[in-house]
Design a protein around this motif. Structure first.
Motif, PDB file in Angstrom:
ATOM      1  N   ALA A   1      17.542  56.758  49.779  1.00  0.00           N
ATOM      2  CA  ALA A   1      16.481  56.117  48.998  1.00  0.00           C
ATOM      3  C   ALA A   1      16.295  54.648  49.361  1.00  0.00           C
ATOM      4  O   ALA A   1      15.170  54.128  49.327  1.00  0.00           O
TER       5      ALA A   1
ATOM      6  N   ASN B   1      16.204  61.350  56.674  1.00  0.00           N
ATOM      7  CA  ASN B   1      15.520  62.444  55.997  1.00  0.00           C
ATOM      8  C   ASN B   1      15.411  63.657  56.916  1.00  0.00           C
ATOM      9  O   ASN B   1      15.516  64.806  56.468  1.00  0.00           O
TER      10      ASN B   1
ATOM     11  N   GLU C   1      14.749  66.745  46.134  1.00  0.00           N
ATOM     12  CA  GLU C   1      13.994  66.765  44.876  1.00  0.00           C
ATOM     13  C   GLU C   1      14.353  65.573  43.999  1.00  0.00           C
ATOM     14  O   GLU C   1      13.482  64.960  43.373  1.00  0.00           O
ATOM     15  N   ARG C   2      15.629  65.233  43.971  1.00  0.00           N
ATOM     16  CA  ARG C   2      16.047  64.130  43.102  1.00  0.00           C
ATOM     17  C   ARG C   2      15.578  62.782  43.628  1.00  0.00           C
ATOM     18  O   ARG C   2      15.100  61.935  42.866  1.00  0.00           O
TER      19      ARG C   2
ATOM     20  N   GLN D   1      13.096  62.165  45.951  1.00  0.00           N
ATOM     21  CA  GLN D   1      11.642  62.115  46.132  1.00  0.00           C
ATOM     22  C   GLN D   1      11.202  61.263  47.326  1.00  0.00           C
ATOM     23  O   GLN D   1      10.088  60.732  47.341  1.00  0.00           O
TER      24      GLN D   1
ATOM     25  N   ALA E   1       7.889  62.190  49.318  1.00  0.00           N
ATOM     26  CA  ALA E   1       7.189  63.219  48.538  1.00  0.00           C
ATOM     27  C   ALA E   1       5.685  63.003  48.545  1.00  0.00           C
ATOM     28  O   ALA E   1       4.910  63.970  48.476  1.00  0.00           O
ATOM     29  N   ASP E   2       5.252  61.754  48.619  1.00  0.00           N
ATOM     30  CA  ASP E   2       3.824  61.435  48.582  1.00  0.00           C
ATOM     31  C   ASP E   2       3.257  61.146  49.971  1.00  0.00           C
ATOM     32  O   ASP E   2       2.142  60.623  50.082  1.00  0.00           O
TER      33      ASP E   2
ATOM     34  N   PHE F   1       8.451  65.793  53.398  1.00  0.00           N
ATOM     35  CA  PHE F   1       9.249  65.848  52.173  1.00  0.00           C
ATOM     36  C   PHE F   1      10.253  66.986  52.331  1.00  0.00           C
ATOM     37  O   PHE F   1       9.884  68.145  52.518  1.00  0.00           O
TER      38      PHE F   1
END
Length: 220
Positions: free
Chosen positions: A156, A167, A189-190, A192, A195-196, A207
């Motif tokens: 993150a 990733n 999922e946690r 993210q 994700a966008d 993602f």
């Protein structure tokens, strides 16, 4: 007759397209040469490690890219690769250096281990790209659980290039190792991360949970 540095740079300059430069600069690549035309130029020049070194040191983004295309992986030592990965002038030069030269070098594993804990994020990004390849093709001796532990704690907050490569490793573990698939998806999922990310139609999202699901589906 071997191509000189001056001639190679002149040939690249003749291929410069202002519209292509505008597009490339938005993606971190300050050059305006169509890559298909660059590859054709590289094919015409042929393999030339010494010219590759000169092009790399030219201070020209297109020159670095052309240098990679005419280089020979086994002609470069660990020290040279270490210097080069810290000198990349563009995102694509970084990607090509790792994919076309370092991954094909017998020094790949040595450099992967050296760079994983480097203070500079560019070598760390290269190390994660090399790790993704190991996860997919030769995972023996890799501690995949430990890699997921590190990804879970660092992904993150990683910088852009390193985050992208880390990733990729997360997705590669989920795609190729069924016993860890649920954990890899849960981490994605946690956190993210990406994700966008805007993904064109008919392309796979970066993602990790979506990426893993799509590639597993294709495997049947």
């Amino acid at each position: 007759m071997p191509t000189s540095l001056a001639q190679a740079l002149a040939d690249l300059a003749a291929l410069e397209d202002p519209k292509a430069r505008a597009i490339n600069e938005r993606h971190g690549d300050a050059h305006g040469v169509n890559l298909s035309k660059m590859r054709a130029l590289a094919k015409r020049i042929g393999t030339d490690p010494e010219l590759a070194r000169e092009l790399w040191g030219s201070g020209d983004v297109a020159g670095q890219l052309l240098g990679i295309l005419v280089a020979k992986p086994r002609e470069f030592g660990a020290g040279e690769f270490d210097r080069m990965v810290r000198e990349t002038l563009s995102a694509k030069a970084h990607d090509w250096l790792v994919a076309y030269l370092v991954k094909k070098s017998p020094l790949a594993e040595e450099l992967r281990m050296r760079w994983l804990d480097d203070a500079d994020p560019d070598p760390r990004a290269a190390a994660w790209s090399l790790t993704s390849a190991r996860v997919a093709n030769s995972p023996e001796t890799l501690d995949l659980d430990a890699l997921l532990d590190r990804i879970e704690h660092e992904l993150a907050d990683a910088s852009g290039r390193e985050q992208w490569a880390m990733n990729e490793t997360l997705a590669s573990i989920g795609i190729h190792h069924a016993r860890l698939r649920d954990r890899a998806i849960a981490i994605g999922e946690r956190l993210q991360v990406l994700a966008d990310y805007p993904t064109p139609p008919n392309c796979t999202s970066p993602f990790a949970p979506l990426w893993i699901a799509e590639m597993v589906r294709r495997q049947g």
